[in-house]
Write an enzyme that holds these catalytic residues in place. Structure first.
Site, PDB file in Angstrom:
ATOM      1  N   HIS A  65     -22.879   3.203  20.899  1.00 62.62           N
ATOM      2  CA  HIS A  65     -21.683   2.510  20.054  1.00 62.62           C
ATOM      3  C   HIS A  65     -20.665   1.994  21.187  1.00 62.62           C
ATOM      4  CE1 HIS A  65     -21.938   3.702  15.989  1.00 62.62           C
ATOM      5  NE2 HIS A  65     -21.541   4.609  16.468  1.00 62.62           N
TER       6      HIS A  65
ATOM      7  N   GLY B 197       7.006   2.428   2.955  1.00 64.63           N
ATOM      8  CA  GLY B 197       8.569   2.411   2.765  1.00 64.63           C
ATOM      9  C   GLY B 197       9.027   1.813   1.620  1.00 64.63           C
TER      10      GLY B 197
ATOM     11  N   THR C 156       9.759   3.081  -1.462  1.00 72.75           N
ATOM     12  CA  THR C 156      11.003   4.424  -1.551  1.00 72.75           C
ATOM     13  C   THR C 156      11.969   4.403  -0.657  1.00 72.75           C
ATOM     14  OG1 THR C 156       8.859   5.988  -2.733  1.00 72.75           O
ATOM     15  CG2 THR C 156      10.975   7.023  -2.900  1.00 72.75           C
TER      16      THR C 156
ATOM     17  N   HIS D  42     -25.377   8.832  20.949  1.00 76.96           N
ATOM     18  CA  HIS D  42     -25.015   7.633  19.649  1.00 76.96           C
ATOM     19  C   HIS D  42     -23.796   7.434  19.798  1.00 76.96           C
ATOM     20  CE1 HIS D  42     -24.964   7.423  15.246  1.00 76.96           C
ATOM     21  NE2 HIS D  42     -23.690   7.102  15.357  1.00 76.96           N
ATOM     22  N   GLU D  43     -22.878   8.244  20.092  1.00 76.97           N
ATOM     23  CA  GLU D  43     -21.973   7.872  21.084  1.00 76.97           C
ATOM     24  C   GLU D  43     -21.644   6.816  21.724  1.00 76.97           C
ATOM     25  OE1 GLU D  43     -19.757   7.939  18.625  1.00 76.97           O
ATOM     26  OE2 GLU D  43     -20.190   9.394  17.331  1.00 76.97           O
TER      27      GLU D  43
ATOM     28  N   PRO E 181       0.907  -1.055  -0.284  1.00 77.35           N
ATOM     29  CA  PRO E 181       0.147  -0.426  -0.064  1.00 77.35           C
ATOM     30  C   PRO E 181       0.799   1.339  -0.019  1.00 77.35           C
ATOM     31  CG  PRO E 181      -0.731  -0.953   1.985  1.00 77.35           C
ATOM     32  CD  PRO E 181       0.959  -1.434   1.334  1.00 77.35           C
ATOM     33  N   PRO E 182       0.675   2.652  -0.043  1.00 78.69           N
ATOM     34  CA  PRO E 182       1.209   3.535  -0.463  1.00 78.69           C
ATOM     35  C   PRO E 182       1.464   4.018   1.477  1.00 78.69           C
ATOM     36  CG  PRO E 182      -1.253   4.141  -1.067  1.00 78.69           C
ATOM     37  CD  PRO E 182      -1.030   2.645  -0.831  1.00 78.69           C
TER      38      PRO E 182
ATOM     39  N   ASP F 200     -21.791   5.493   9.623  1.00 78.95           N
ATOM     40  CA  ASP F 200     -21.836   4.101  10.220  1.00 78.95           C
ATOM     41  C   ASP F 200     -22.660   2.933   9.809  1.00 78.95           C
ATOM     42  OD1 ASP F 200     -21.199   5.332  12.632  1.00 78.95           O
ATOM     43  OD2 ASP F 200     -23.220   5.254  13.455  1.00 78.95           O
TER      44      ASP F 200
HETATM   45  P1  ADP Z   1       5.691   4.742  -0.486  1.00 78.88           P
HETATM   46  O1  ADP Z   1       6.696   4.701  -1.892  1.00 78.88           O
HETATM   47  O2  ADP Z   1       5.828   2.915  -0.102  1.00 78.88           O
HETATM   48  O3  ADP Z   1       4.922   4.956  -0.923  1.00 78.88           O
HETATM   49  P2  ADP Z   1       7.542   6.335   0.784  1.00 78.88           P
HETATM   50  O4  ADP Z   1       8.861   5.424   1.088  1.00 78.88           O
HETATM   51  O5  ADP Z   1       7.650   7.310   0.203  1.00 78.88           O
HETATM   52  O6  ADP Z   1       6.573   5.130   0.393  1.00 78.88           O
HETATM   53  O7  ADP Z   1       7.307   6.347   2.479  1.00 78.88           O
HETATM   54  C1  ADP Z   1       6.937   7.964   2.486  1.00 78.88           C
HETATM   55  C2  ADP Z   1       7.648   8.615   4.354  1.00 78.88           C
HETATM   56  O8  ADP Z   1       7.016   7.785   5.046  1.00 78.88           O
HETATM   57  C3  ADP Z   1       9.017   8.541   4.396  1.00 78.88           C
HETATM   58  O9  ADP Z   1       9.923   9.441   3.657  1.00 78.88           O
HETATM   59  C4  ADP Z   1       8.803   7.562   5.392  1.00 78.88           C
HETATM   60  O10 ADP Z   1       9.381   9.323   6.274  1.00 78.88           O
HETATM   61  C5  ADP Z   1       7.837   7.318   6.196  1.00 78.88           C
HETATM   62  N1  ADP Z   1       7.796   6.101   6.137  1.00 78.88           N
HETATM   63  C6  ADP Z   1       7.147   4.874   5.490  1.00 78.88           C
HETATM   64  N2  ADP Z   1       7.624   3.735   5.659  1.00 78.88           N
HETATM   65  C7  ADP Z   1       8.596   3.564   7.041  1.00 78.88           C
HETATM   66  C8  ADP Z   1       9.622   3.046   7.488  1.00 78.88           C
HETATM   67  N3  ADP Z   1       8.787   1.766   8.139  1.00 78.88           N
HETATM   68  N4  ADP Z   1      10.127   3.284   8.630  1.00 78.88           N
HETATM   69  C9  ADP Z   1      10.258   4.844   8.476  1.00 78.88           C
HETATM   70  N5  ADP Z   1       9.468   5.653   7.722  1.00 78.88           N
HETATM   71  C10 ADP Z   1       8.858   5.431   6.880  1.00 78.88           C
END
Ligand code: ADP
Length: 618
Positions: free
Chosen positions: A430, A210, A212, A426-427, A206-207, A503
């Site tokens: 839940h 980490g 990158t 309501h809360e 997922p986005p 909900d």
């Molecule tokens: P992705 O490429 O999976 O979308 P990124 O690597 O760009 O995500 O991560 C974005 C930011 O989130 C990083 O710059 C870092 O600050 C933080 N981050 C994400 N995952 C981690 C992790 N496992 N450990 C530490 N920081 C993380």
């Protein structure tokens, strides 16, 4: 495979435009510029001027007579008449008259120049411009305007580069990638035995988990150059440009080997080639080029391709076959321990007060990605600064989780007292339903402070540890908890509000998934009616069944949710006293913790208020 040449079309257009300009110039402007102005007069005027001795020079042609006035400023023209006295008249007028031609045309040399010169000038400008643009794009090669250059950013390794220590919680991925690092350090160990490294490694998840960072960490650990480019940067307007960018990227990488090439969002170019009408030619050519390049280089030449995507299912199978991206490293959302470690990694960058319980924060932030956790720490630091403090406290971190989940607190609360009462019930509805069921996560916090996201209040439930499997009972209880808010409104006020829309959405989603995907209905058993399309991006699903079955599914979803609603209603009815007591407490305090909630629930205090007072008029 067909080699794609960069398009020459823009140059042809350029010369075509130049030709048109030159033609217009010669046809319209040149005649105006070169011909002296000639005034046309009648023969009578010519005779009058001759008699009055106003003419200085006369030139008689076949059809016309040109003559110049005495002051020499004007050239006149008149039609030639069959006039036998013409010579006599001219002799008497005293004008010079000869066979010499008054030159009304342009000299042949000038005319030739007028055609050639503009061409020469324009071609020179054209050549100069293209040369300049190519220089600007960074190379003197033959690519038109440098459009086929890959603009991969090169990170040369440095001491403060990212290392594996900076990436927390992704232990499996790190273990997998450390092999690559070892190979880059000491390739002979692998080549001696005849092993070759995978050419490509695909990081999927997922986005914000980490991916990158991991790729950069591999480069940082191995101390090799790191080329980074996003898949979308290959996609160009001109067909063939993407492909030539791929060629260029690989050429650069081979020169710098050993090195790492990182292609982010590879799904932008690596999508399945389905051959549908309106397919994207450019993208397919780029993909073909990438496949060829990956085949083209030998294993063990020191170039390792890392790519990241959150849509692995959409990638072309040719890209995933052995010899290309043959290793897939999942980078999933962090578990409890992972979240705690990520919080600690990011907390190193800010000043944190002693005794902060990271475990508690990590538990509250269940389902958060690494990027969200980094954001939570930063929000907490900002909050500390706003309050004029020098350190980040536990309360800052807790509040910032809520900010990330539900937005900032709305300062000028706009709830009427009646509305506030409804939200309180309501809360508590839940929370009470959750607390009275055996398979529900404990309540951590309940609040009725409106948030900027639009939520008027919320109940935070926090799991004790990691939770990987959900039983049918747990899911049903979850649905019951979601319906608890609406049930409390109906029970207490006899009317219902719009506050339950979220909900309802959540409850329906769970019920539908139980029937169509988890095989938890008696009628369908273990048959999948739905397939999930992109598991990492919201989990859209598409139905794969007959319209008749779809109608059955809808009916069963309705049945399941109403059954749970009835259950919630029953629980609240049985605990009506506690419901009133807790709601009035929440109404007063606006925020209560899980412990306060449990102590009121478990107390036998008869003095506690039974119900909220009638709302005072504002
Ligand atoms: P992705 O490429 O999976 O979308 P990124 O690597 O760009 O995500 O991560 C974005 C930011 O989130 C990083 O710059 C870092 O600050 C933080 N981050 C994400 N995952 C981690 C992790 N496992 N450990 C530490 N920081 C993380």
């Amino acid at each position: 495979m067909k080699e794609v040449k960069p398009s020459k079309k823009p140059l042809i257009y350029y010369y075509f435009i130049v030709l048109i300009i030159v033609l217009l110039f010669n046809m319209l402007l040149m005649p105006m510029m070169t011909k002296p102005s000639v005034t046309e007069v009648d023969y009578g005027k010519f005779m009058t001027m001759a008699e009055r001795h106003q003419i200085s020079e006369v030139q008689v042609q076949d059809q016309e007579i040109y003559f110049t006035s005495k002051d020499g400023e004007t050239i006149y023209k008149t039609g030639k008449m069959d006039d036998p006295n013409l010579v006599t008249m001219l002799r008497e007028s005293g004008a010079k008259f000869s066979q010499e031609v008054v030159d009304t045309t342009v000299s042949p040399l000038l005319s030739l120049l007028s055609w050639i010169l503009p061409f020469v000038i324009f071609i020179a400008i054209g050549q100069y411009m293209s040369k300049k643009l190519m220089e600007k794009a960074g190379g003197g090669n033959s690519m038109m305007f440098g459009m086929g250059k890959s603009n991969a950013k090169i990170y040369v390794q440095s001491t403060e580069g990212i290392h594996f220590d900076d990436v927390a919680g992704e232990d499996e991925a790190k273990e997998n990638l450390s092999e690559i690092v070892e190979y880059l350090h000491d390739p002979t160990k692998y080549t001696e035995i005849g092993a070759s490294m995978p050419k490509g490694i695909l990081l999927v998840g997922p986005p914000g988990t980490g991916k990158t960072m991991l790729a950069k960490a591999v480069a940082g650990e191995a101390s090799v150059p790191f080329f980074s480019i996003s898949g979308s940067e290959f996609v160009e307007m001109f067909v063939g440009m993407g492909a030539s960018k791929v060629r260029d990227l690989f050429k650069q990488a081979k020169e710098k080997a050993p090195c790492i090439v990182f292609i982010d969002e590879i799904d932008a170019i690596g999508k399945k080639r389905d051959g549908q009408f309106g397919g994207n030619d450019e993208r397919e050519q780029t993909l073909n080029q990438l496949l060829t390049e990956m085949d083209g280089f030998e294993g063990n030449n020191g170039v390792i391709i890392l790519a990241a995507t959150n849509r692995p299912e959409s990638l072309d199978p040719a890209l995933l076959r052995p010899g290309r991206f043959d290793r897939r490293v999942p980078v999933e959302l962090p578990d409890l321990k992972g979240r705690e470690d990520i919080l600690k990694v990011h907390a190193r960058k800010v000043k944190v007060a002693d005794g902060v319980d990271y475990n508690a924060i990590a538990r509250m932030a269940s389902g958060a990605s690494g990027a969200e956790l980094a954001n939570i720490v930063n929000e907490a630091a900002l909050r500390a600064v706003r309050d004029g403090r020098k350190e980040v406290t536990q309360a800052d971190l807790e509040e910032s989780i809520e900010v990330v989940i539900a937005g900032y607190q709305k300062k000028n609360a706009i709830l009427t007292l009646e509305e506030k009462k409804v939200v309180a019930y309501h809360e508590i509805g839940h929370a009470l339903v959750a607390a009275c069921q055996s398979h529900s996560a404990p309540v951590q916090k309940i609040t009725i402070v409106p948030r900027t996201s639009g939520a008027l209040g919320y109940t935070m439930q926090v799991e004790e540890g990691n939770h990987y499997l959900m039983s049918k009972e747990e899911l049903e209880n979850k649905i019951a908890t979601f319906t608890g808010g609406r049930a409390a409104e109906a029970l207490v006020f006899g009317s219902i509000t719009t506050g339950a829309s979220n909900d309802i959405e959540q409850a329906t989603k769970i019920a539908r998934a139980m029937i169509t995907r988890y095989g938890m209905s008696e009628d369908f058993g273990m048959v999948a009616m739905e397939t999930v399309n992109n598991q990492y991006l919201g989990g859209d699903s598409s139905l794969a069944c007959s319209p008749q079955t779809q109608a059955d599914i809808d009916r069963m979803v309705v049945d399941m949710v109403s059954r749970q609603y009835e259950k919630a209603l029953g629980i609240l009815r049985d605990n009506r006293k506690k419901l009133d007591q807790l709601a009035s407490f929440l109404y007063e305090k606006e925020t209560i913790t899980g412990d306060e909630f449990m102590s009121i629930l478990e107390s036998e205090d008869p003095s506690a208020p039974e119900a909220l007072p009638e709302t005072e008029q504002e």
